[in-house]
Design an enzyme around this catalytic site. Structure first.
Site, mmCIF file in Angstrom:
data_model
loop_
_atom_site.group_PDB
_atom_site.id
_atom_site.type_symbol
_atom_site.label_atom_id
_atom_site.label_comp_id
_atom_site.label_asym_id
_atom_site.label_seq_id
_atom_site.Cartn_x
_atom_site.Cartn_y
_atom_site.Cartn_z
ATOM 1 N N ASP A 68 5.024 27.828 110.751
ATOM 2 C CA ASP A 68 4.966 28.424 112.080
ATOM 3 C C ASP A 68 5.800 29.709 112.019
ATOM 4 O OD1 ASP A 68 4.789 28.563 115.022
ATOM 5 O OD2 ASP A 68 6.902 28.004 114.938
ATOM 6 N N ASP A 70 7.339 31.862 115.249
ATOM 7 C CA ASP A 70 8.427 31.930 116.230
ATOM 8 C C ASP A 70 9.268 30.656 116.194
ATOM 9 O OD1 ASP A 70 7.551 34.282 118.505
ATOM 10 O OD2 ASP A 70 5.977 33.512 117.190
ATOM 11 N N ASP A 226 8.668 23.959 114.498
ATOM 12 C CA ASP A 226 9.906 23.701 115.236
ATOM 13 C C ASP A 226 9.693 23.086 116.617
ATOM 14 O OD1 ASP A 226 8.843 26.304 116.131
ATOM 15 O OD2 ASP A 226 10.682 26.420 117.304
#
Length: 273
Positions: A68, A70, A226
């Protein structure tokens, strides 16, 4: 008989020390013990022969690691927050703190703006805020954005093992690609940002596109994210995943999501690969 009893007590003591050390190690290196299946080694149940050379002697359990963006590779919250607040202020709406914006990240920029405007905001007003946000963010996508400490070294270590690297993000492709090139050059072999015709995470559409580009099967890839969106995304795509605690969600929100592990530093990823 007495000697046997003493021997049993000594053995029990040794085992207790071993388990205490083992538990401390697991907590320090990801917080969760796991045994991952060998990506690309379908005939093996676990990576028992990994050693320094990895499964099948190929240097890694997996052929690729996809990240991922961001909250995983880049801390983008400050620039996203500035753009959100520009849109809100333009229409006299309350602005948001960086930390609040950080918790709203995960489902793309339209959802970020939707979560940022006051509840009950008219759709036309929300769309106008989004237009200002999009214009502002396009002009200032990386003023305060930074690479999380340790990420570059971990990417280098993975590449040294012969692991291919990729990125899948809900961020618009037109913004994501320049950001990745600025901070990482051409390090990633597959970069998939959202664009018209694509489904956003947690729909597995972008994962399937990236796997096709890399020429790999789901079991050959490890995903790193995250948020709960990344967990749902990985499960929908049928790939194992690791979650990081330094991003947009606190560790407590990540526990119980089915990750192979939760890591507190980028170097912790290497034990799973």
């Amino acid at each position: 008989m007495q000697n046997i009893l003493y021997g049993a007590l000594i053995l029990a003591g040794i085992m207790a020390v071993f388990m205490a050390v083992h538990t401390a190690y697991v907590r320090q290196h990801g917080g969760k013990e796991t045994r991952l299946s060998c990506g690309g080694c379908a005939s093996q149940d676990t990576c028992g022969n990994s050693g320094k050379s990895g499964c099948c002697g190929q240097g890694s359990r997996f052929r690729a690691v996809i990240f991922d963006l961001d909250g995983t590779l880049l801390d983008t919250a400050a620039d996203l927050n500035a753009a959100v607040n520009a849109g809100l202020a333009a229409y006299g709406l309350p602005t948001r703190s960086i930390e609040k914006t950080r918790t709203d990240i995960g489902n793309g920029t339209k959802m970020l703006v939707h979560r940022s405007v006051p509840q009950g905001t008219a759709p036309a007003a929300e769309a106008a805020v989004f237009d200002v946000f999009r214009s502002c963010y396009a002009q200032h996508p990386s003023d305060k954005t930074r690479v999380y400490p340790g990420i570059r070294g971990t990417l280098t270590a993975l590449a040294g093992r012969g692991v291919k690297l990729g990125v899948i993000t809900n961020k618009d492709s037109g913004v994501a690609l320049p950001l990745i090139r600025k901070f990482f050059g051409e390090r990633f072999e597959c970069v998939c940002g959202w664009q018209e015709g694509y489904e956003r995470k947690p729909d597995p559409d972008m994962f399937m596109r990236c796997l096709h580009s890399l020429g790999m099967k789901p079991e050959e890839v490890l995903y790193v994210g995250d948020t709960e969106v990344d967990a749902e995304f990985s499960e929908a795509a049928g790939v194992p995943f690791v979650l990081v605690s330094w991003g947009c969600r606190e560790r407590e929100r990540l526990e119980g999501l089915g990750a192979a592990g939760i890591i507190d530093s980028p170097a912790g990823l290497l034990q799973f690969v």
